[in-house]
Design a protein around this motif. Structure first.
Motif, PDB file in Angstrom:
ATOM      1  N   VAL A 146      13.515 -56.048 -52.960  1.00 17.59           N
ATOM      2  CA  VAL A 146      13.451 -57.477 -52.654  1.00 17.59           C
ATOM      3  C   VAL A 146      12.034 -57.849 -52.221  1.00 17.59           C
ATOM      4  O   VAL A 146      11.484 -57.282 -51.277  1.00 17.59           O
ATOM      5  N   ASP A 147      11.461 -58.802 -52.921  1.00 16.82           N
ATOM      6  CA  ASP A 147      10.105 -59.267 -52.627  1.00 16.82           C
ATOM      7  C   ASP A 147      10.202 -60.603 -51.891  1.00 16.82           C
ATOM      8  O   ASP A 147      10.465 -61.641 -52.500  1.00 16.82           O
ATOM      9  N   PHE A 148      10.003 -60.569 -50.583  1.00 17.54           N
ATOM     10  CA  PHE A 148      10.157 -61.782 -49.788  1.00 17.54           C
ATOM     11  C   PHE A 148       9.146 -62.853 -50.177  1.00 17.54           C
ATOM     12  O   PHE A 148       9.417 -64.043 -50.036  1.00 17.54           O
ATOM     13  N   LEU A 186      10.580 -65.307 -52.645  1.00 21.83           N
ATOM     14  CA  LEU A 186      11.722 -66.157 -52.288  1.00 21.83           C
ATOM     15  C   LEU A 186      11.414 -67.644 -52.433  1.00 21.83           C
ATOM     16  O   LEU A 186      12.282 -68.429 -52.798  1.00 21.83           O
ATOM     17  N   THR A 221      15.548 -60.047 -55.765  1.00 23.87           N
ATOM     18  CA  THR A 221      15.301 -61.181 -54.880  1.00 23.87           C
ATOM     19  C   THR A 221      16.259 -62.320 -55.185  1.00 23.87           C
ATOM     20  O   THR A 221      16.849 -62.920 -54.279  1.00 23.87           O
TER      21      THR A 221
END
Length: 359
Positions: A74-76, A79, A156
């Motif tokens: 997950v690549d914040f 977002l 994500t």
């Protein structure tokens, strides 16, 4: 050639050699669970008793092992761009909350009040319908991360889809179930709902974020940040698969005696569940295809609606109707049906990824 490239080449869609035969391993684990559940029921009874707020801790630990590898991806920073692609979220919300609960209730009534009317006592039929309704109103929270990973979904975007589902579920689950069951005194086990979201989403997400940050700051010389993350997730991916297999053994072990003593009832409950699962998947998948949603969003989008939040459904069924009720049995059958069904849909999605845009 790097290990990741070799795996991808060997199995289009990102499934490695071991996972290529995942359905076989799952079938063997189902058999092992049924066998062990009947040979050593005491062990499974003990494991089943290790729970907090109707959440079984051994199963929770295994699901955590399955979810964690995807959370590392997950690549914040991405977002903020999720809103740029609203189609996947729109399909998820419409299918999960405006279609799925009502089709599940309709199928339950059709089969248990019409098709199977001569095979099931009316009182039992109403119990099974209630259990199906509870499953239909509880879209997946945890396992969808596993199915998304097996289709190389966007981690994500999948997180956002699940998070939106969780927020809606807090407000919509009780009113929907009350409407479809025709009662108003639905007692939602908030401790189960909140604990499950915490265990299956928040905790692994935090762990994944910490791991990702460490990987990005300790990448090998000449290695990109993305390559460092890919190398790590490839190394721990077998843990995710083994977690899935162990979960299957436990779930079927917990219900081994019930399955063998009531095979006809199990089969009858499975029929509307199977039709619902495949129907909801193909509805969402077709909508995503028609709307030209990229595959890495389309596949998780369709799989979220197909999978169920079984912990919540089982807990509410037990709370409303009792541990040995037909409603509780129906929710458990939903758990047993889900894994083989989802694996078949994951395989179908991977074979048809070429029909969708890549980005």
């Amino acid at each position: 050639m790097p290990a990741e490239s070799t795996t991808a080449a060997a199995m289009p869609g990102g499934i490695g050699a071991f996972e290529k035969w995942l359905s076989v391993w799952v079938a063997l684990c189902i058999g092992a669970g049924l066998l062990l559940g009947n040979l050593v029921p005491g062990i499974f009874a003990t494991l089943a008793g290790w729970e907090v707020a109707s959440v079984n801790l051994p199963v929770a630990l295994l699901i955590w092992a399955m979810v964690y590898p995807m959370m590392v991806n997950v690549d914040f920073a991405s977002l903020r761009h999720v809103g740029d692609r609203p189609k996947g979220l729109a399909i998820t919300v419409v299918v999960n909350w405006l279609i799925k609960p009502f089709t599940m209730a309709g199928l339950g009534v059709l089969f248990f009040e019409v098709v199977f009317a001569d095979l099931i006592a009316p009182a039992d039929a109403q119990q099974y319908i209630a259990g199906l309704i509870l499953l239909g109103a509880a879209p997946c929270t945890a396992m969808v991360f596993v199915w998304s990973q097996l289709t190389r979904g966007d981690p994500t975007y999948t997180l956002v889809q699940v998070s939106v589902n969780d927020v809606i579920m807090i407000f919509a689950f009780a009113p929907l179930v009350a409407l479809l069951l025709g009662v108003t005194d639905i007692a939602v086990p908030w401790n189960t709902l909140l604990l499950s979201v915490g265990l299956y989403v928040v905790v692994p997400l935090i762990a994944g974020a910490i791991t990702r940050r460490w990987l990005l700051t300790h990448a090998r010389r000449g290695e990109s940040a993305e390559a460092a993350v890919a190398r790590f997730t490839a190394a721990i991916k077998p843990v995710s698969v083994l977690g899935l297999l162990a979960t299957v053994v436990l779930l079927f072990g917990f219900q081994g005696e019930t399955i063998l003593t009531q095979p006809l009832v199990i089969a009858l409950i499975a029929v509307p569940l199977l039709l619902q699962s495949y129907g909801i998947f193909f509805l969402a998948y077709a909508a995503a295809w028609a709307w030209r949603v990229p595959f890495k969003v389309a596949a998780p989008c369709a799989l979220i609606g197909t999978s169920n939040f079984f912990e919540l459904a089982v807990a509410v069924a037990i709370g409303l109707f009792g541990l040995n009720s037909g409603a509780a049995l129906a929710t458990v059958v939903g758990v047993l049906v889900e894994v083989p069904v989802m694996l078949s849909l994951v395989a179908f999605a991977n074979r048809t990824r070429g029909a969708f845009p890549s980005s």
